[in-house]
Design a protein around this motif. Structure first.
Motif, PDB file in Angstrom:
ATOM      1  N   ARG A 519      37.059  17.281  58.153  1.00  0.00           N
ATOM      2  CA  ARG A 519      36.486  17.718  59.465  1.00  0.00           C
ATOM      3  C   ARG A 519      35.996  19.176  59.796  1.00  0.00           C
ATOM      4  N   TRP A 520      36.316  20.204  58.809  1.00  0.00           N
ATOM      5  CA  TRP A 520      35.892  21.311  58.934  1.00  0.00           C
ATOM      6  C   TRP A 520      36.289  21.924  57.522  1.00  0.00           C
ATOM      7  N   ARG A 534      31.974  29.146  58.233  1.00  0.00           N
ATOM      8  CA  ARG A 534      32.710  28.102  58.821  1.00  0.00           C
ATOM      9  C   ARG A 534      31.557  26.738  59.156  1.00  0.00           C
ATOM     10  N   GLU A 536      31.752  22.671  60.879  1.00  0.00           N
ATOM     11  CA  GLU A 536      32.515  21.275  61.387  1.00  0.00           C
ATOM     12  C   GLU A 536      31.544  20.098  61.205  1.00  0.00           C
ATOM     13  N   ARG A 541      28.522  19.323  65.133  1.00  0.00           N
ATOM     14  CA  ARG A 541      28.527  19.862  63.898  1.00  0.00           C
ATOM     15  C   ARG A 541      28.009  21.352  63.770  1.00  0.00           C
TER      16      ARG A 541
END
Length: 652
Positions: A519-520, A534, A536, A541
């Motif tokens: 998910r991330w 980072r 997601e 997104r």
């Protein structure tokens, strides 16, 4: 002269000789077209088969089939070579099916291939199909020959239709009074005292012909002896066989039973084959029942303790021995089972110190391998259904009892050192059962290796390796995945963290190899404890970058509901996103703004680069390949990439 005739008749009655003879050339002098249609590999393959070189015949036929896979003659010989040479009978059946489908026979009759297929189907226990082929042969050629009748009877026995099988033998015996194969099958199946009147009558018929039939097959004297009413006749039959200079374990056992041999002499004869001996398991199992003296028992114990050879078992009495136990100095060394009699082992076990050490199940193209620590407790179980891909489970001592083989002392005495092995009722282990009891699960495949630490089937931690080095580790809490630590660049340091979405149901397994569950993720490429990136993976997104490594993100990118994308920046590196690039769903740049006001885009000498708001100089060929903050001509600028385009902006 008489002996020569007997030898010739015996040779003619072997299976291979029959099948070759049953498949004569279409004509003694084939027409030129038929001769021209024959493969040049045919005659060399036939010559090898005629010499009994079945491996050579199979190789030659395979070479010819590699050039012409529809040659029915070569497919026939390839199948016959597999049958006679102990090859893969499933391959042989497929070869015959293809040959019969193509119909391209230039040297042999299709009926020969049909008859061979019937023999293979009987061997592999496909009895209904075998009977259908034999009925087709009968419809085309009239009353069944002796071999066709024997195959029909075998199929009927296999289907449990004993009365029909005996009736088939009776009909064939009237048509072929001098063929010993029919008598042999009857004596092997009849038992010592046939109960049915029709079987007793057939026994009398074959016993009346025994003298002439035994000229071709002398062992009929031994097989027929238990059916003889008079004890003297039984003794005479066994004595006649022994007078021919013949020997067999069955004859020695009957000689002991009928008082021809003493106990010690009978034991010595039965175990006289040395290290290469192959004995019938049932005969050896019956031997202790006939030994009444202390000396006889001692002789048997001594012979068994020194026995290095094989015991073969035909537990369903269909004429083929599907089970083999190999001994080394009285201890089991290996055990094999070909349950479907197709020439390939379905279960094989290797022993150590008389106990199973490992075994392998072959199940419809998949294999299950078991290693034992202390039988019957499994230490490892490996499941493999594709080459190069396997899953192995490891267990604590005594956690997974798997008594696949039952070991029984010969004669039923607990103190006996010599044991017989047989398949127990324990089924092959399932992966679900193994996972529920294992401590570790080791998976391997093209993507690398994975080690899962388990408790009651629930993962505690999963470590993954690629190309022999650690790649990632993932901790679980109550079976739910947490943060996974990844060394994607192979430098020995986990620079990436990934969070996985827990399964929606408690019963669902979390698969660490399933990238769709991530998910991330975030990356600390330089190891300073600050994450430069980072991302997601669920809408919108979102992606974030920290270009100056100060702990706050300087750029963000996310999707819009219409499929477009926005990339925002903190022009002053203060954490406030005041500048934005907007792209439509096709990736086309549609606007650049700062504090809501449109900015101009200026072209660089490098066509891949656009400057935002102001162009202090041309980068040209000095364009860096990665995003970041750079210095050039005493000015600092930020470089980003979006939609295949590079964008640069002066840093205040």
């Amino acid at each position: 002269m008489r002996a020569a005739r007997r030898a010739a008749r015996a040779a003619a009655l072997s299976l291979a000789a029959f099948l070759l003879a049953a498949a004569p050339p279409l004509a003694a002098g084939p027409p030129p077209a038929a001769a021209a249609a024959r493969s040049p590999f045919l005659e060399p393959a036939r010559a090898a088969a005629a010499k009994g070189d079945w491996a050579g015949a199979g190789r030659i036929a395979a070479e010819g089939l590699s050039l012409d896979g529809l040659d029915a003659d070569l497919r026939y010989l390839a199948a016959l070579a597999a049958l006679e040479g102990g090859g893969d009978l499933r391959f042989a059946l497929a070869s015959l099916d293809a040959g019969l489908a193509s119909g391209r026979f230039a040297a042999y009759e299709p009926a020969a291939a049909l008859r061979l297929r019937a023999a293979l189907l009987v061997r592999t226990r496909s009895y209904e199909r075998a009977l259908a082929d034999l009925r087709s042969l009968g419809a085309a050629a009239g009353p069944a020959g002796a071999e066709d009748a024997r195959l029909s009877a075998l199929a009927l026995f296999g289907l449990g239709r004993r009365a029909d099988a005996m009736a088939e033998l009776a009909r064939a015996a009237r048509r072929h009074p001098d063929d010993p194969r029919l008598a042999r099958l009857f004596f092997e199946r009849a038992g010592a005292a046939p109960a049915a009147a029709a079987e007793r009558a057939l026994a009398d018929l074959f016993l009346g012909r025994l003298r002439s039939l035994a000229e071709v097959d002398p062992e009929l004297l031994v097989l027929a002896a238990p059916l003889m009413a008079a004890p003297a006749a039984r003794r005479d039959a066994v004595l006649a066989f022994r007078a021919l200079g013949r020997g067999s374990a069955r004859a020695s056992l009957l000689a002991l039973e009928y008082g021809i041999l003493g106990e010690e002499a009978a034991v010595a004869e039965i175990f006289s084959g040395g290290d290469l001996a192959s004995l019938d398991l049932e005969l050896v199992a019956d031997l202790p029942k006939l030994l009444g003296s202390e000396k006889g028992g001692a002789a048997l114990e001594s012979a068994l303790a020194a026995f290095s050879g094989s015991l073969l078992a035909d537990r369903d009495h269909d004429g083929w021995r599907e089970e083999s136990t190999r001994y080394r100095r009285g201890l089991i060394a290996s055990w094999r089972l070909d349950a479907d009699q197709d020439g390939a082992d379905d279960l094989e076990a290797d022993f150590s110190q008389g106990l199973p050490a490992s075994l392998t199940f072959s199940l419809m193209g998949a294999t299950v391998g078991v290693e034992y620590a202390d039988y019957p407790h499994a230490a490892k179980i490996r499941f493999q259904d594709k080459p190069g891909i396997s899953v192995e489970y490891r267990f604590a001592p005594e956690a997974f009892p798997l008594p696949v083989l039952a070991l029984e002392p010969l004669g039923g005495r607990r103190e006996a050192r010599f044991h017989l092995a047989r398949r127990s009722g324990t089924p092959a282990p399932t992966e679900r059962a193994a996972a529920g009891l294992a401590l570790l699960r080791l998976s391997s495949g093209p993507a690398g290796e994975e080690i899962a630490h388990l408790e009651a089937g629930i993962p505690l931690r999963v470590d993954r390796r690629r190309e022999g080095r650690p790649y990632s580790t993932l901790e679980f809490s109550k079976g739910r995945p947490g943060v996974e630590y990844v060394d994607a660049d192979g430098d020995g340091r986990f620079e990436t963290e990934r969070y996985r979405e827990p399964p929606t149901l408690a019963s669902e397994a979390a698969d660490p190899a399933d990238e769709s569950s991530v998910r991330w993720l975030r990356i600390d490429a330089d190891g300073d404890g600050l994450f430069e990136y980072r991302e997601e993976t669920i809408p919108p997104r979102r992606k974030e970058w920290d270009f100056d490594a100060n702990g706050s993100f300087d750029a963000v990118e996310y999707q819009l509901p219409d499929g477009g994308r926005v990339r925002e920046f903190s022009s002053r590196f203060d954490g406030r996103f005041d500048e934005a690039l907007r792209f439509d769903s096709g990736g086309k740049l549609v606007g650049v703004t700062r504090d809501g006001k449109a900015l101009a885009l200026l072209a660089d000498a490098n066509p891949r680069l656009l400057w935002i708001g102001e162009k202090p100089f041309d980068l040209g060929s000095n364009l860096p390949s990665a995003e970041g903050v750079y210095r050039y001509m005493n000015r600092s600028y930020r470089l980003v990439f979006a939609a295949g385009q590079a964008f640069a902006e002066l840093v205040p």
